[in-house]
Design an enzyme around this catalytic site. Sequence first.
Site, PDB file in Angstrom:
ATOM      1  N   SER A  52      64.467  21.794  14.893  1.00  0.00           N
ATOM      2  CA  SER A  52      64.999  22.046  16.238  1.00  0.00           C
ATOM      3  C   SER A  52      64.885  23.519  16.619  1.00  0.00           C
ATOM      4  O   SER A  52      64.818  24.405  15.764  1.00  0.00           O
ATOM      5  CB  SER A  52      66.467  21.632  16.309  1.00  0.00           C
TER       6      SER A  52
HETATM    7  N1  SAH Z   1      68.092  18.763  11.897  1.00  0.00           N
HETATM    8  C1  SAH Z   1      66.676  18.903  11.614  1.00  0.00           C
HETATM    9  C2  SAH Z   1      65.782  18.391  12.711  1.00  0.00           C
HETATM   10  C3  SAH Z   1      65.776  16.949  12.709  1.00  0.00           C
HETATM   11  S1  SAH Z   1      64.372  16.121  13.400  1.00  0.00           S
HETATM   12  C4  SAH Z   1      66.305  20.316  11.247  1.00  0.00           C
HETATM   13  O1  SAH Z   1      67.168  21.204  11.273  1.00  0.00           O
HETATM   14  O2  SAH Z   1      65.144  20.539  10.908  1.00  0.00           O
HETATM   15  C5  SAH Z   1      65.098  14.516  13.288  1.00  0.00           C
HETATM   16  C6  SAH Z   1      65.093  13.907  11.930  1.00  0.00           C
HETATM   17  O3  SAH Z   1      65.900  12.743  11.976  1.00  0.00           O
HETATM   18  C7  SAH Z   1      63.720  13.457  11.464  1.00  0.00           C
HETATM   19  O4  SAH Z   1      63.426  14.044  10.233  1.00  0.00           O
HETATM   20  C8  SAH Z   1      63.853  11.948  11.336  1.00  0.00           C
HETATM   21  O5  SAH Z   1      63.116  11.401  10.272  1.00  0.00           O
HETATM   22  C9  SAH Z   1      65.347  11.778  11.116  1.00  0.00           C
HETATM   23  N2  SAH Z   1      65.928  10.486  11.482  1.00  0.00           N
HETATM   24  C10 SAH Z   1      65.618   9.722  12.556  1.00  0.00           C
HETATM   25  N3  SAH Z   1      66.410   8.634  12.591  1.00  0.00           N
HETATM   26  C11 SAH Z   1      67.245   8.705  11.516  1.00  0.00           C
HETATM   27  C12 SAH Z   1      68.287   7.867  11.010  1.00  0.00           C
HETATM   28  N4  SAH Z   1      68.643   6.740  11.626  1.00  0.00           N
HETATM   29  N5  SAH Z   1      68.926   8.261   9.877  1.00  0.00           N
HETATM   30  C13 SAH Z   1      68.566   9.419   9.248  1.00  0.00           C
HETATM   31  N6  SAH Z   1      67.590  10.239   9.690  1.00  0.00           N
HETATM   32  C14 SAH Z   1      66.934   9.900  10.814  1.00  0.00           C
END
Ligand code: SAH
Length: 207
Positions: A52
């Site tokens: 992000s």
């Molecule tokens: N917080 C992260 C950015 C997240 S991007 C950072 O600081 O880099 C969103 C992430 O959520 C992705 O890696 C994706 O695989 C994950 N994701 C999507 N749906 C999810 C779910 N239901 N449970 C756990 N992870 C999930």
Amino acid sequence: MVAEQLAAQGIRCSRVLAAMRDVPRHLFVPRAYVAQAYDDTALGIDCGQTISQPYIVARMTEALELPTGEPLVLEVGTGSGYQAAVLAALGARVVTVEWIEALARRAEAALAAVGLLDRVRIIVGDGTAGIDGAGPYDGILVTAGGAQIPRALLPRLCPGAALVLPLGEPGHQELVRLHRGEQGWVEENLGGCRFVPLRGPCGWEEE
Ligand code: SAH
């Protein structure tokens, strides 16, 4: 990054600004993007996911209004591990759940490299389902976009704590803060944002 991008855009909490200053973001981005690591922009990581934008990480962290001490925070969507690192640098203990195992392993290595892995527990799975036996949490962050509030998470929040998540359509979401107040839930819109899709039953329909 902290002075010119975060404070200038209205991030006020000194604990959040200090945590953002402490965590080296370049260790959480792919090598090809190291030169852009301190730009205020989301960047691609592996498996089609993103780390992000720093402003959004700071805004979501600030919106939790975590108590001092060692608050316990749940993050859904570990991604690169950067948001978890910022929470840990702020003093929190973090449970973070990642859908994609390869990303969880990489995040684990990055968190170890910055010396914060002892404060973070990484779980592979669907974070919207709630984690058995963990919590209650002093704050919950969902860092992937969906159309619905993951209801299973709400009873896991301590009284007075907040869930912050992006809600909306695939191309545009609003960052929503749900606060568990004494008189019930209070919803607040923190502004527009854009996240990668949340997987599982609370996400948009799978293509
Ligand atoms: N917080 C992260 C950015 C997240 S991007 C950072 O600081 O880099 C969103 C992430 O959520 C992705 O890696 C994706 O695989 C994950 N994701 C999507 N749906 C999810 C779910 N239901 N449970 C756990 N992870 C999930």
